[in-house]
Enzyme design. Structure first.
Site, short mmCIF file in Angstrom:
data_model
loop_
_atom_site.label_atom_id
_atom_site.label_comp_id
_atom_site.label_asym_id
_atom_site.label_seq_id
_atom_site.Cartn_x
_atom_site.Cartn_y
_atom_site.Cartn_z
N GLU A 41 2.07 0.30 7.81
CA GLU A 41 0.76 -0.79 6.93
C GLU A 41 0.76 -1.82 6.52
OE1 GLU A 41 -0.98 3.48 4.19
OE2 GLU A 41 0.32 2.28 2.94
N SER A 81 -6.59 2.31 4.00
CA SER A 81 -5.80 2.20 4.66
C SER A 81 -6.19 2.76 6.26
CB SER A 81 -4.79 2.20 4.78
OG SER A 81 -3.71 2.15 6.35
N GLU A 124 -9.85 15.44 13.41
CA GLU A 124 -9.28 14.15 13.69
C GLU A 124 -7.32 14.23 14.06
OE1 GLU A 124 -11.02 14.00 10.66
OE2 GLU A 124 -9.78 12.65 9.65
#
Ligand code: SF4
Length: 336
Positions: A41, A81, A124
């Protein structure tokens, strides 16, 4: 307290031992993947700073926040993010590690959060149609299981977390407290931009129980970084409205759906009329302060992972295993 331990005790070693006794082969701590999340990140944040989008980068590790943004503010999604949460990063690595193994594995995550059950079920976060996390149990549910198994927790001798995900930094530990992700990320962002470690306590302005905090920090080479930390979705809504009206500007925003962050998560033990988030958060800040490692980028297990497998933050392999993509951050139709 729930297991006859004095309030505020760090019981990680006892939990590892209790889970081994209940038949779980390997017990890891997601603090190690919190360190990994920080490195990914932070790299994303430094890239984002260079893009001058006029919008901040938002953290992504809270499923309550992701669901809120998807439903109520889909226009924000491109600024969130792409990092998976520590739970999903660790499970993706574990599944990768298990792929050539004949033994069938069942991966369980213990979380302070009921929303993680929903997160683990998202399409996902699957490999060949199978979820990376097979089951999520909350800390309350784990306590119930330990009691049901007849384990006298106060007499259990602590055991070490299993390798290869056994080391973590104080920066990884504070993920559970409001401001913790931001504090940890700023420590590593400073290092990434300047090549030097800051004082690990240079970013204390992002700590504390206030529901919406703001703080600016000067990072040589990056200028003034404008940050905000919100917890609670009411505060989040107000912050998004203020951002969209132009009355505030930020570069990086941490969002946690639960007031006080995961320390106040819905899966935590409840004591009628007592809010424990601050007290639990303070335990985490105390563990960070005592930690020999205060920076995610100094975690030896994470360094080894990059050297031996991932190469570097935001590499092709890191993207494949540790990130989702913007299009994947969409509500599944059947749950919308
Ligand atoms: Fe879950 Fe609450 Fe933590 Fe978000 S803040 S990850 S909803 S416990």
């Amino acid at each position: 307290k729930e297991l006859n331990m004095p309030e505020g005790t760090d019981v990680m070693g006892k939990l590892v031992a209790a889970m081994h006794r209940m038949g779980i082969d390997k017990v890891y701590d997601t603090s190690v993947s919190a360190d990994l999340t920080i490195l990914e990140e932070t790299a994303e944040f430094v890239e984002h700073l260079g893009k001058n989008t006029g919008m901040p980068l938002f953290t992504s590790c809270c499923p309550g926040w992701i669901q809120f943004a998807e439903k109520k503010h889909p226009e924000i999604m491109p600024y969130i993010s792409t990092c998976k949460s520590p739970m999903q990063m660790l499970s993706a690595l574990i599944v990768e590690q298990q792929k050539d193994c004949e033994k069938k594995h069942f991966n369980i995550a213990v979380m302070p959060c009921t929303g993680k059950k929903f997160e683990a079920a998202r399409s996902e976060f699957t490999h060949d149609g199978k979820p990376d996390v097979d089951a999520v149990i909350t800390t309350q549910e784990l306590i119930h299981m330990i009691r049901t198994a007849g384990i006298e927790f106060d007499t259990v001798i602590p055991e070490a977390i299993d390798a290869p995900f056994g080391m973590f930094s104080g920066a990884g530990v504070i993920f559970g407290a409001t401001g913790g992700v931001m504090d940890a990320a700023l420590r590593s962002a400073y290092y990434l931009v300047t090549g030097k470690n800051p004082d690990p306590d240079a970013f204390t302005a992002v700590r504390g129980m206030q529901g919406w905090k703001e703080a600016n920090f000067d990072i040589p080479g990056a200028g003034t970084v404008r940050t905000a930390v919100v917890s609670g979705l009411g505060n989040t809504r107000k912050l998004l409205e203020a951002l969209q009206s132009g009355s505030v500007q930020y570069d990086f925003v941490e969002v946690m759906a639960c007031p006080g962050g995961c320390a106040g998560g819905g899966g935590q033990p409840i004591h009628d009329g007592v809010e424990c988030a601050e007290q639990r958060g303070n335990v985490l800040w105390g563990l960070d302060k005592k930690s020999a490692l205060r920076f995610s980028h100094e975690n030896p297990d994470v360094q080894a992972l990059y050297t031996e497998f991932l190469e570097k933050p935001l590499s092709k392999r890191s993207h494949h295993l540790l990130h989702t993509d913007i299009d994947a951050w969409q509500m599944p139709q059947n749950l919308g």
